[in-house]
Write a protein that holds these residues in place. Structure first.
Motif, PDB file in Angstrom:
ATOM      1  N   PHE A 181      36.760  36.466  39.213  1.00  0.00           N
ATOM      2  CA  PHE A 181      37.514  37.268  38.249  1.00  0.00           C
ATOM      3  C   PHE A 181      37.694  36.526  36.937  1.00  0.00           C
ATOM      4  N   TYR A 182      38.118  37.298  35.952  1.00  0.00           N
ATOM      5  CA  TYR A 182      38.679  36.721  34.730  1.00  0.00           C
ATOM      6  C   TYR A 182      39.849  37.599  34.305  1.00  0.00           C
ATOM      7  N   ILE A 183      40.781  37.041  33.568  1.00  0.00           N
ATOM      8  CA  ILE A 183      41.935  37.800  33.096  1.00  0.00           C
ATOM      9  C   ILE A 183      41.551  38.510  31.808  1.00  0.00           C
TER      10      ILE A 183
ATOM     11  N   ARG B 242      34.759  40.049  37.678  1.00  0.00           N
ATOM     12  CA  ARG B 242      35.620  41.231  37.718  1.00  0.00           C
ATOM     13  C   ARG B 242      36.758  41.096  36.713  1.00  0.00           C
ATOM     14  N   PRO B 243      37.005  42.144  35.902  1.00  0.00           N
ATOM     15  CA  PRO B 243      38.119  42.082  34.943  1.00  0.00           C
ATOM     16  C   PRO B 243      39.452  42.390  35.622  1.00  0.00           C
ATOM     17  N   ILE B 244      40.417  41.533  35.411  1.00  0.00           N
ATOM     18  CA  ILE B 244      41.737  41.689  36.014  1.00  0.00           C
ATOM     19  C   ILE B 244      42.791  41.825  34.917  1.00  0.00           C
ATOM     20  N   ALA B 245      43.702  42.764  35.122  1.00  0.00           N
ATOM     21  CA  ALA B 245      44.852  42.916  34.231  1.00  0.00           C
ATOM     22  C   ALA B 245      46.063  42.251  34.877  1.00  0.00           C
ATOM     23  N   MET B 246      46.757  41.432  34.082  1.00  0.00           N
ATOM     24  CA  MET B 246      47.987  40.796  34.545  1.00  0.00           C
ATOM     25  C   MET B 246      49.166  41.550  33.942  1.00  0.00           C
TER      26      MET B 246
ATOM     27  N   GLU C 175      60.549  24.540  29.625  1.00  0.00           N
ATOM     28  CA  GLU C 175      59.120  24.834  29.402  1.00  0.00           C
ATOM     29  C   GLU C 175      58.271  24.600  30.638  1.00  0.00           C
ATOM     30  N   PRO C 176      58.351  23.444  31.314  1.00  0.00           N
ATOM     31  CA  PRO C 176      57.516  23.258  32.511  1.00  0.00           C
ATOM     32  C   PRO C 176      57.875  24.207  33.650  1.00  0.00           C
ATOM     33  N   THR C 177      59.123  24.631  33.729  1.00  0.00           N
ATOM     34  CA  THR C 177      59.515  25.588  34.768  1.00  0.00           C
ATOM     35  C   THR C 177      58.770  26.904  34.586  1.00  0.00           C
ATOM     36  N   ILE C 178      58.715  27.386  33.344  1.00  0.00           N
ATOM     37  CA  ILE C 178      57.999  28.630  33.057  1.00  0.00           C
ATOM     38  C   ILE C 178      56.499  28.434  33.251  1.00  0.00           C
ATOM     39  N   ARG C 179      55.979  27.333  32.751  1.00  0.00           N
ATOM     40  CA  ARG C 179      54.534  27.066  32.842  1.00  0.00           C
ATOM     41  C   ARG C 179      54.072  26.956  34.290  1.00  0.00           C
ATOM     42  N   GLN C 180      54.835  26.268  35.110  1.00  0.00           N
ATOM     43  CA  GLN C 180      54.453  26.098  36.509  1.00  0.00           C
ATOM     44  C   GLN C 180      54.435  27.432  37.251  1.00  0.00           C
ATOM     45  N   ALA C 181      55.355  28.316  36.910  1.00  0.00           N
ATOM     46  CA  ALA C 181      55.358  29.637  37.543  1.00  0.00           C
ATOM     47  C   ALA C 181      54.121  30.434  37.140  1.00  0.00           C
ATOM     48  N   LEU C 182      53.754  30.377  35.865  1.00  0.00           N
ATOM     49  CA  LEU C 182      52.559  31.087  35.400  1.00  0.00           C
ATOM     50  C   LEU C 182      51.299  30.542  36.088  1.00  0.00           C
ATOM     51  N   VAL C 183      51.193  29.211  36.158  1.00  0.00           N
ATOM     52  CA  VAL C 183      50.036  28.595  36.811  1.00  0.00           C
ATOM     53  C   VAL C 183      50.010  28.951  38.296  1.00  0.00           C
TER      54      VAL C 183
ATOM     55  N   SER D 179      47.638  31.790  42.875  1.00  0.00           N
ATOM     56  CA  SER D 179      47.804  32.764  43.950  1.00  0.00           C
ATOM     57  C   SER D 179      46.759  33.869  43.837  1.00  0.00           C
ATOM     58  N   LEU D 180      46.507  34.350  42.624  1.00  0.00           N
ATOM     59  CA  LEU D 180      45.469  35.362  42.412  1.00  0.00           C
ATOM     60  C   LEU D 180      44.101  34.809  42.788  1.00  0.00           C
ATOM     61  N   ASN D 181      43.821  33.580  42.391  1.00  0.00           N
ATOM     62  CA  ASN D 181      42.527  32.975  42.702  1.00  0.00           C
ATOM     63  C   ASN D 181      42.321  32.857  44.219  1.00  0.00           C
ATOM     64  N   ASP D 182      43.365  32.454  44.930  1.00  0.00           N
ATOM     65  CA  ASP D 182      43.280  32.362  46.392  1.00  0.00           C
ATOM     66  C   ASP D 182      43.041  33.737  47.010  1.00  0.00           C
ATOM     67  N   TYR D 183      43.743  34.738  46.505  1.00  0.00           N
ATOM     68  CA  TYR D 183      43.587  36.105  47.000  1.00  0.00           C
ATOM     69  C   TYR D 183      42.155  36.594  46.793  1.00  0.00           C
ATOM     70  N   MET D 184      41.622  36.392  45.597  1.00  0.00           N
ATOM     71  CA  MET D 184      40.281  36.879  45.290  1.00  0.00           C
ATOM     72  C   MET D 184      39.226  36.162  46.121  1.00  0.00           C
TER      73      MET D 184
END
Length: 360
Positions: free
Chosen positions: A37-39, A91-95, A157-165, A170-175
């Motif tokens: 996939f790609y976002i 595959r195109p993915i929408a977040m 900042e790292p709290t938000i960044r870590q959640a995004l990563v 999680s998406l990569n593992d799912y795919m």
């Protein structure tokens, strides 16, 4: 007088909440490279719009609203494009960002904070008309609690960044897990069709070119009040199941043209070869419709998203076509009484059966 003025100045300093600039996520090398996939897009679908954070900056003061630089969708999209390898042949993915919120409470010189994050991921595509479509795949939800000194904001900042990563991982593992076995992610479709031509001793006669109807198959009692010499109950059905392997949907269909013995009857005085041929031709019409149905459900006429509905629709249409053809056959032959018309239909039916490779 000077002391009073100094007190007022000190009180003003204590009550003043210095402005805080927008939050900017730091670059981060992600520990994976997407292969499925790609976002393609990031959208902000939070129920609570506006700045993502309300930060406690001063004692006895209201929390100050602070947002991501350029807003949630734009900043996350920028972070992803800069830090995630994007192969646009995948595959195109929408977040869809559903929740992204920082809440803080000051207690003395300590601040307790809570961060909640939720995102949904959808597969993008197009329908037969070229309109954009989206298919829900998976969701990610996460939260974090932290404690920080009143005058230090570095943990946010790292709290938000870590959640995004974490959501992207999680998406990569799912795919990686689902790409080869999930219908939503299939890339192609195969159809395998089997005819049920079993010869059995039960109530059902399956259409088989080598197994013609006999008068012994007509077991029902003639219907009172009917002026017909005989009636045959014929129809067709299908059973289907699908599986996914290596990203290919395999659709397996079993088609059945059949006659029911206990629903078919013939008067004793009409049990001759000519009348039996007329009833056999009703059965042959069913076979013709079955063969036409097959050609309506080849892979190039189906879509990955809606193949099952298309098959069901074509079955219903074929069923109507069968009923119409049976009525036309009886109408033109006057239920077999018109021998010239009967012979024309015999030839017409045989000719079409031959086009389908059905030997008579």
């Amino acid at each position: 007088m000077q002391n009073a003025l100094l007190g007022l100045v000190l009180m003003g300093l204590l009550s003043f909440s210095p402005p805080v600039g927008p939050i900017r996520l730091s670059p981060q090398s992600l520990p994976f490279t997407p292969k499925e996939f790609y976002i393609a897009t990031v959208t902000d679908q939070r129920s609570e719009q506006g700045p993502i954070a309300r930060l406690a900056l001063m004692l006895n003061q209201s929390a100050q609203p602070v947002d991501l630089d350029d807003g949630v969708a734009s900043h996350f999209r920028q972070f992803i494009n800069q830090n995630l390898k994007q192969n646009r042949s995948l595959r195109p993915i929408a977040m869809r960002i559903r929740q992204c919120k920082v809440s803080e409470t000051a207690n003395g010189n300590r601040v307790t904070g809570t961060f909640t994050f939720a995102a949904a991921f959808e597969l993008l595509g197009k329908d037969d008309s070229g309109n954009e479509t989206s298919t829900r795949l998976t969701e990610y939800r996460g939260s974090a609690n932290y404690t920080r000194p009143l005058n230090q904001l570095s943990v946010i900042e790292p709290t938000i960044r870590q959640a995004l990563v974490a959501s992207l991982k999680s998406l990569n593992d799912y795919m990686n897990r689902e790409a080869g076995q999930n219908e939503k992610l299939a890339k192609s479709l195969n159809v395998t069709i089997i005819d049920d031509t079993r010869i059995t001793d039960d109530d059902t006669v399956h259409y088989n070119p080598s197994r013609k109807l006999t008068w012994a198959d007509f077991r029902a009692t003639p219907r009172q009040g009917s002026h017909y010499a005989a009636e045959v109950f014929t129809s067709f059905a299908y059973e289907g199941k699908s599986s996914v392997k290596d990203g290919i949907i395999n659709v397996n269909l079993t088609l059945k043209g059949y006659m029911l013995k206990n629903s078919s009857w013939g008067r004793q005085e009409a049990r001759n070869d000519y009348s039996l041929n007329h009833e056999q031709r009703h059965f042959d019409v069913v076979k013709i419709i079955v063969e036409r149905f097959k050609r309506k459900i080849q892979p190039d006429s189906l879509t990955l998203d809606d193949y099952n509905s298309i098959i069901q629709y074509q079955f219903i249409e074929s069923f109507r076509e069968m009923n119409h053809m049976q009525e036309q056959y009886d109408g033109e032959t006057n239920h077999g009484i018109n021998q010239a018309a009967q012979e024309r239909w015999n030839q017409k039916i045989d000719a079409e059966l031959r086009t389908f490779g059905v030997k008579k």
